[in-house]
Design an enzyme around this catalytic site. Structure first.
Site, short mmCIF file in Angstrom:
data_model
loop_
_atom_site.label_atom_id
_atom_site.label_comp_id
_atom_site.label_asym_id
_atom_site.label_seq_id
_atom_site.Cartn_x
_atom_site.Cartn_y
_atom_site.Cartn_z
N HIS A 27 1.24 -1.10 -0.28
CA HIS A 27 0.17 0.10 -0.28
C HIS A 27 0.91 0.69 0.12
O HIS A 27 0.54 2.41 -0.71
CB HIS A 27 -0.56 0.02 1.07
CG HIS A 27 -2.00 -1.01 1.40
ND1 HIS A 27 -2.48 -1.40 2.55
CD2 HIS A 27 -3.15 -1.05 0.20
CE1 HIS A 27 -3.13 -2.72 2.02
NE2 HIS A 27 -3.67 -2.38 1.19
N LYS A 51 -17.39 -6.58 7.78
CA LYS A 51 -16.69 -6.99 7.99
C LYS A 51 -16.18 -7.31 9.55
O LYS A 51 -17.07 -6.34 9.79
CB LYS A 51 -16.30 -6.88 6.53
CG LYS A 51 -15.59 -7.54 5.23
CD LYS A 51 -14.12 -7.11 4.53
CE LYS A 51 -13.36 -7.18 3.30
NZ LYS A 51 -12.32 -6.31 2.95
N ARG A 100 -2.98 -5.63 -8.89
CA ARG A 100 -1.83 -7.13 -8.35
C ARG A 100 -2.17 -7.90 -8.81
O ARG A 100 -1.99 -7.79 -10.79
CB ARG A 100 -2.00 -7.99 -6.49
CG ARG A 100 -1.05 -6.95 -5.57
CD ARG A 100 -1.60 -7.54 -4.41
NE ARG A 100 -2.69 -7.13 -3.80
CZ ARG A 100 -4.00 -7.36 -3.36
NH1 ARG A 100 -2.90 -7.65 -2.31
NH2 ARG A 100 -5.25 -7.19 -3.53
N SER A 138 -2.91 -7.98 3.19
CA SER A 138 -3.44 -7.64 4.45
C SER A 138 -4.11 -8.71 4.88
O SER A 138 -3.38 -9.47 5.87
CB SER A 138 -3.80 -6.49 4.59
OG SER A 138 -4.03 -5.11 4.27
P1 ADP Z 1 -10.12 -3.47 0.02
O1 ADP Z 1 -10.51 -4.29 0.60
O2 ADP Z 1 -10.70 -2.47 -0.98
O3 ADP Z 1 -9.19 -4.74 -1.56
P2 ADP Z 1 -7.31 -3.01 0.71
O4 ADP Z 1 -6.66 -2.60 2.07
O5 ADP Z 1 -6.73 -4.90 0.96
O6 ADP Z 1 -8.56 -2.85 0.21
O7 ADP Z 1 -6.39 -2.55 -0.75
C1 ADP Z 1 -6.81 -1.39 -0.72
C2 ADP Z 1 -6.24 -1.30 -2.21
O8 ADP Z 1 -4.85 -1.39 -2.17
C3 ADP Z 1 -6.57 -2.19 -3.16
O9 ADP Z 1 -6.82 -1.48 -4.44
C4 ADP Z 1 -5.62 -3.20 -3.47
O10 ADP Z 1 -5.74 -3.81 -4.82
C5 ADP Z 1 -4.44 -2.71 -3.74
N1 ADP Z 1 -3.69 -3.07 -2.31
C6 ADP Z 1 -3.28 -4.46 -1.41
N2 ADP Z 1 -1.98 -5.05 -1.96
C7 ADP Z 1 -1.31 -4.24 -2.03
C8 ADP Z 1 0.26 -4.61 -3.32
N3 ADP Z 1 0.88 -5.59 -2.60
N4 ADP Z 1 0.56 -4.00 -4.11
C9 ADP Z 1 -0.54 -3.06 -5.20
N5 ADP Z 1 -1.42 -3.02 -4.26
C10 ADP Z 1 -2.26 -3.61 -3.92
#
Ligand code: ADP
Length: 173
Positions: A27, A51, A100, A138
């Protein structure tokens, strides 16, 4: 006259939404790169009432704030309801998401199309993951932390410490 000319945005504000439970280096890498494309980047923690989260909203916000203290134009905020409404309420028209592997694509594609259906002038922009963090999520980080796996290099130090505290606390209960 085209719509683009009609609506001139003097300050470019990008909104980066997510759960960030917790924020990872994947992130942070997206925030760093996105912050160079806009004048101001708002990282908004979207709360989904269906959630269950490991960290509270305030804990997640604080971890993000500490992890982005080196980026001058980033603000952390909370959002509920429709993302498009939030984006408009902040005078923005740019949603920035990280992407990703193929697994993200279908979900992100659907989200972006929904957003476009609701408001034609809101654009979703995707930033490709940094190869180093392509496998970092995450969910994966929470699992790793739960079983005492090595977190160095995958999350900011403050997040590593918070995860260690959280799981110590949870185990003591
Ligand atoms: P959500 O529940 O909205 O998917 P996340 O916190 O999991 O929220 O992810 C937020 C954003 O960050 C999403 O667009 C996700 O694809 C992106 N993201 C998460 N991990 C990575 C990573 N390792 N590299 C690039 N983008 C990421």
């Amino acid at each position: 006259m085209s719509r683009i000319v009609e609506r001139a945005y003097t300050v470019r504000i990008g909104v980066c939404p997510g759960s960030f439970d917790p924020v990872t280096n994947g992130h942070v890498d997206i925030f760093e790169r996105a912050s160079k494309l806009v004048d101001k980047l708002i990282v908004v923690i979207a709360e989904n009432p269906n959630k269950k989260y490991l960290f509270t909203l305030e804990e997640r916000a604080e971890l993000i704030r500490q992890s982005v203290s080196h980026i001058p134009n980033v603000e952390v905020d909370f959002g509920s309801g429709l993302l498009n409404d939030y984006v408009k309420s902040r005078d923005s028209h740019i949603i920035i998401r990280g992407l990703r592997a193929l697994s993200d694509f279908e979900y992100e594609f659907q989200r972006a199309l929904f957003s476009k259906y609701l408001d034609d002038d809101i654009e979703t922009v995707f930033i490709m993951t940094n190869n180093k963090y392509a496998f970092v999520s995450s969910t994966g980080i929470r699992e790793l932390a739960k079983f005492g796996g090595k977190l160095e290099g995958l999350v900011p130090t403050v997040v590593k410490e918070a995860l260690e505290n959280k799981f110590n606390t949870l185990q003591k209960k």
